[in-house]
Motif scaffolding. Sequence first.
Motif, PDB file in Angstrom:
ATOM      1  N   THR A 239      -2.913 -18.164 -15.980  1.00  0.00           N
ATOM      2  CA  THR A 239      -2.959 -17.452 -17.258  1.00  0.00           C
ATOM      3  C   THR A 239      -3.365 -18.389 -18.391  1.00  0.00           C
ATOM      4  O   THR A 239      -3.143 -19.604 -18.333  1.00  0.00           O
ATOM      5  CB  THR A 239      -1.594 -16.819 -17.590  1.00  0.00           C
ATOM      6  OG1 THR A 239      -0.599 -17.864 -17.672  1.00  0.00           O
ATOM      7  CG2 THR A 239      -1.183 -15.826 -16.518  1.00  0.00           C
ATOM      8  N   ARG A 240      -3.930 -17.800 -19.420  1.00  0.00           N
ATOM      9  CA  ARG A 240      -4.381 -18.554 -20.584  1.00  0.00           C
ATOM     10  C   ARG A 240      -3.156 -18.967 -21.408  1.00  0.00           C
ATOM     11  O   ARG A 240      -2.381 -18.122 -21.841  1.00  0.00           O
ATOM     12  CB  ARG A 240      -5.313 -17.693 -21.429  1.00  0.00           C
ATOM     13  CG  ARG A 240      -6.218 -18.453 -22.376  1.00  0.00           C
ATOM     14  CD  ARG A 240      -7.227 -17.495 -23.018  1.00  0.00           C
ATOM     15  NE  ARG A 240      -7.948 -16.739 -22.001  1.00  0.00           N
ATOM     16  CZ  ARG A 240      -9.008 -17.200 -21.336  1.00  0.00           C
ATOM     17  NH1 ARG A 240      -9.494 -18.394 -21.617  1.00  0.00           N
ATOM     18  NH2 ARG A 240      -9.601 -16.469 -20.419  1.00  0.00           N
ATOM     19  N   PRO A 241      -2.937 -20.253 -21.633  1.00  0.00           N
ATOM     20  CA  PRO A 241      -1.777 -20.689 -22.417  1.00  0.00           C
ATOM     21  C   PRO A 241      -1.794 -20.097 -23.825  1.00  0.00           C
ATOM     22  O   PRO A 241      -2.853 -20.009 -24.463  1.00  0.00           O
ATOM     23  CB  PRO A 241      -1.946 -22.220 -22.473  1.00  0.00           C
ATOM     24  CG  PRO A 241      -2.739 -22.552 -21.249  1.00  0.00           C
ATOM     25  CD  PRO A 241      -3.701 -21.404 -21.107  1.00  0.00           C
ATOM     26  N   PRO A 242      -0.642 -19.694 -24.342  1.00  0.00           N
ATOM     27  CA  PRO A 242      -0.597 -19.049 -25.653  1.00  0.00           C
ATOM     28  C   PRO A 242      -1.015 -19.949 -26.809  1.00  0.00           C
ATOM     29  O   PRO A 242      -1.422 -19.448 -27.858  1.00  0.00           O
ATOM     30  CB  PRO A 242       0.870 -18.617 -25.783  1.00  0.00           C
ATOM     31  CG  PRO A 242       1.624 -19.429 -24.791  1.00  0.00           C
ATOM     32  CD  PRO A 242       0.679 -19.695 -23.672  1.00  0.00           C
ATOM     33  N   HIS A 243      -0.948 -21.272 -26.625  1.00  0.00           N
ATOM     34  CA  HIS A 243      -1.320 -22.160 -27.728  1.00  0.00           C
ATOM     35  C   HIS A 243      -2.831 -22.409 -27.795  1.00  0.00           C
ATOM     36  O   HIS A 243      -3.298 -23.040 -28.741  1.00  0.00           O
ATOM     37  CB  HIS A 243      -0.587 -23.506 -27.610  1.00  0.00           C
ATOM     38  CG  HIS A 243      -0.974 -24.323 -26.410  1.00  0.00           C
ATOM     39  ND1 HIS A 243      -0.356 -24.180 -25.190  1.00  0.00           N
ATOM     40  CD2 HIS A 243      -1.922 -25.292 -26.248  1.00  0.00           C
ATOM     41  CE1 HIS A 243      -0.888 -25.036 -24.332  1.00  0.00           C
ATOM     42  NE2 HIS A 243      -1.837 -25.716 -24.941  1.00  0.00           N
ATOM     43  N   TRP A 244      -3.581 -21.925 -26.818  1.00  0.00           N
ATOM     44  CA  TRP A 244      -5.035 -22.076 -26.887  1.00  0.00           C
ATOM     45  C   TRP A 244      -5.597 -21.242 -28.019  1.00  0.00           C
ATOM     46  O   TRP A 244      -5.064 -20.199 -28.376  1.00  0.00           O
ATOM     47  CB  TRP A 244      -5.666 -21.654 -25.566  1.00  0.00           C
ATOM     48  CG  TRP A 244      -5.549 -22.690 -24.486  1.00  0.00           C
ATOM     49  CD1 TRP A 244      -4.728 -23.789 -24.479  1.00  0.00           C
ATOM     50  CD2 TRP A 244      -6.270 -22.724 -23.253  1.00  0.00           C
ATOM     51  NE1 TRP A 244      -4.891 -24.493 -23.317  1.00  0.00           N
ATOM     52  CE2 TRP A 244      -5.836 -23.870 -22.555  1.00  0.00           C
ATOM     53  CE3 TRP A 244      -7.238 -21.906 -22.685  1.00  0.00           C
ATOM     54  CZ2 TRP A 244      -6.340 -24.212 -21.289  1.00  0.00           C
ATOM     55  CZ3 TRP A 244      -7.743 -22.237 -21.433  1.00  0.00           C
ATOM     56  CH2 TRP A 244      -7.298 -23.386 -20.748  1.00  0.00           C
ATOM     57  N   GLN A 245      -6.716 -21.678 -28.556  1.00  0.00           N
ATOM     58  CA  GLN A 245      -7.318 -21.036 -29.714  1.00  0.00           C
ATOM     59  C   GLN A 245      -8.342 -19.971 -29.301  1.00  0.00           C
ATOM     60  O   GLN A 245      -8.943 -20.070 -28.228  1.00  0.00           O
ATOM     61  CB  GLN A 245      -8.022 -22.083 -30.590  1.00  0.00           C
ATOM     62  CG  GLN A 245      -7.088 -23.152 -31.127  1.00  0.00           C
ATOM     63  CD  GLN A 245      -6.002 -22.565 -31.991  1.00  0.00           C
ATOM     64  OE1 GLN A 245      -6.264 -21.749 -32.867  1.00  0.00           O
ATOM     65  NE2 GLN A 245      -4.763 -22.980 -31.749  1.00  0.00           N
ATOM     66  N   PRO A 246      -8.561 -18.987 -30.172  1.00  0.00           N
ATOM     67  CA  PRO A 246      -9.656 -18.043 -29.910  1.00  0.00           C
ATOM     68  C   PRO A 246     -10.983 -18.798 -29.919  1.00  0.00           C
ATOM     69  O   PRO A 246     -11.098 -19.869 -30.504  1.00  0.00           O
ATOM     70  CB  PRO A 246      -9.580 -17.067 -31.098  1.00  0.00           C
ATOM     71  CG  PRO A 246      -8.231 -17.274 -31.680  1.00  0.00           C
ATOM     72  CD  PRO A 246      -7.842 -18.693 -31.405  1.00  0.00           C
ATOM     73  N   SER A 247     -11.968 -18.234 -29.256  1.00  0.00           N
ATOM     74  CA  SER A 247     -13.272 -18.886 -29.208  1.00  0.00           C
ATOM     75  C   SER A 247     -13.897 -18.915 -30.593  1.00  0.00           C
ATOM     76  O   SER A 247     -13.987 -17.907 -31.280  1.00  0.00           O
ATOM     77  CB  SER A 247     -14.200 -18.133 -28.246  1.00  0.00           C
ATOM     78  OG  SER A 247     -15.458 -18.757 -28.219  1.00  0.00           O
ATOM     79  N   SER A 248     -14.327 -20.088 -31.011  1.00  0.00           N
ATOM     80  CA  SER A 248     -14.953 -20.227 -32.329  1.00  0.00           C
ATOM     81  C   SER A 248     -16.397 -20.673 -32.221  1.00  0.00           C
ATOM     82  O   SER A 248     -17.068 -20.871 -33.216  1.00  0.00           O
ATOM     83  CB  SER A 248     -14.181 -21.264 -33.175  1.00  0.00           C
ATOM     84  OG  SER A 248     -14.163 -22.515 -32.527  1.00  0.00           O
ATOM     85  N   ARG A 249     -16.856 -20.836 -30.987  1.00  0.00           N
ATOM     86  CA  ARG A 249     -18.232 -21.264 -30.782  1.00  0.00           C
ATOM     87  C   ARG A 249     -18.679 -20.803 -29.405  1.00  0.00           C
ATOM     88  O   ARG A 249     -17.881 -20.492 -28.543  1.00  0.00           O
ATOM     89  CB  ARG A 249     -18.362 -22.779 -30.865  1.00  0.00           C
ATOM     90  CG  ARG A 249     -17.398 -23.520 -29.961  1.00  0.00           C
ATOM     91  CD  ARG A 249     -17.630 -24.998 -29.964  1.00  0.00           C
ATOM     92  NE  ARG A 249     -18.877 -25.316 -29.285  1.00  0.00           N
ATOM     93  CZ  ARG A 249     -19.410 -26.533 -29.239  1.00  0.00           C
ATOM     94  NH1 ARG A 249     -18.846 -27.526 -29.864  1.00  0.00           N
ATOM     95  NH2 ARG A 249     -20.518 -26.766 -28.595  1.00  0.00           N
ATOM     96  N   LYS A 250     -19.974 -20.771 -29.210  1.00  0.00           N
ATOM     97  CA  LYS A 250     -20.505 -20.364 -27.914  1.00  0.00           C
ATOM     98  C   LYS A 250     -20.319 -21.521 -26.929  1.00  0.00           C
ATOM     99  O   LYS A 250     -20.369 -22.682 -27.300  1.00  0.00           O
ATOM    100  CB  LYS A 250     -21.984 -20.025 -28.024  1.00  0.00           C
ATOM    101  CG  LYS A 250     -22.269 -18.790 -28.885  1.00  0.00           C
ATOM    102  CD  LYS A 250     -23.764 -18.505 -28.921  1.00  0.00           C
ATOM    103  CE  LYS A 250     -24.049 -17.268 -29.750  1.00  0.00           C
ATOM    104  NZ  LYS A 250     -25.513 -16.991 -29.803  1.00  0.00           N
ATOM    105  N   PRO A 251     -20.061 -21.174 -25.633  1.00  0.00           N
ATOM    106  CA  PRO A 251     -19.944 -22.229 -24.638  1.00  0.00           C
ATOM    107  C   PRO A 251     -21.229 -23.051 -24.553  1.00  0.00           C
ATOM    108  O   PRO A 251     -22.321 -22.534 -24.787  1.00  0.00           O
ATOM    109  CB  PRO A 251     -19.716 -21.451 -23.323  1.00  0.00           C
ATOM    110  CG  PRO A 251     -19.248 -20.093 -23.750  1.00  0.00           C
ATOM    111  CD  PRO A 251     -19.882 -19.837 -25.079  1.00  0.00           C
ATOM    112  N   VAL A 252     -21.079 -24.310 -24.253  1.00  0.00           N
ATOM    113  CA  VAL A 252     -22.233 -25.193 -24.116  1.00  0.00           C
ATOM    114  C   VAL A 252     -23.009 -24.802 -22.871  1.00  0.00           C
ATOM    115  O   VAL A 252     -22.456 -24.542 -21.824  1.00  0.00           O
ATOM    116  CB  VAL A 252     -21.776 -26.658 -24.020  1.00  0.00           C
ATOM    117  CG1 VAL A 252     -22.980 -27.576 -23.790  1.00  0.00           C
ATOM    118  CG2 VAL A 252     -21.039 -27.059 -25.270  1.00  0.00           C
TER     119      VAL A 252
END
Length: 289
Positions: A273-286
């Motif tokens: 599962t995605r950890p709750p402290h991770w941030q929303p995506s703010s940029r496109k993946p490299v």
Amino acid sequence: MSDDDPTAVPVTGRAALRADCANCFGLCCVALTLTRSADFAINKDAGTPCRNLADDFRCGIHTRLRSEGFSGCTVYDCFGAGQKVSQETYAGRDWRTAAGTAQQMFQVFPVMRQLHELLWYLTEALTLPAATSLYAGLRDALETTERLTRLPADELAGLDVSAHRDGAAALLLRAGELERATVPRRSRRGGRGADLIGARLEGADLRGAELRGAYLIAADLRGADLRRAEVIGADFRDADLSGADLTGALFLTQAQLNAAKGNAATKLPDSLTRPPHWQPSSRKPVTGR
């Protein structure tokens, strides 16, 4: 053994190898030693309840752990050992109301955690298509490990897990090698125990790489492709996995993700599962691997 064999040991499913704090007596908050550091705001001896442990065995600052200086607690994962010890080994008798069980329960918990972590890896190894030649040995190791988790408390407390773990580790190593070998033009970066602390690996093609036990602390892995990379024991503390592809990463655990940074664009295996402290995506993946 076949499914119809009455002597077969019931095998713990993946769901039971995830922490269920509601059915645990706060064992990680009591049994473990805490050392004051960037991860823990206090010193605490093993066997002493954390000051934040409530009467109902819940954490009193669960939603504020990181801001209160207990980020280490958000990283830790017992692989379901807490509820196994609480509800099965001790049949729901908690260390507060059955005080005579406390010392032994705190000895049993870390042993059970090692066994449950091993169950996690063995269960995954049995899903790897390239490791079919090892399935018989892996099943035997899985069943033996499962039997050990069902030992009486006094036997678990004195159990030396090392010899059993070493035998299973050889099978897991071979399973990982076989699976990585199926990756065309697999990455040669890394290596077992590689020092990649702070490495700049943004957008790197790490498919099939051997990262077993690698030090990836604070590495820049944004947009990296880690499919079929073997990461058992790799240290991902503060590594940036934003936009990285970890689907199919071999022997990845929830604790490794919890220790890292990531975002909504990070691709994860279905079992984690995605950890709750991770941030929303703010940029496109490299891209442009």
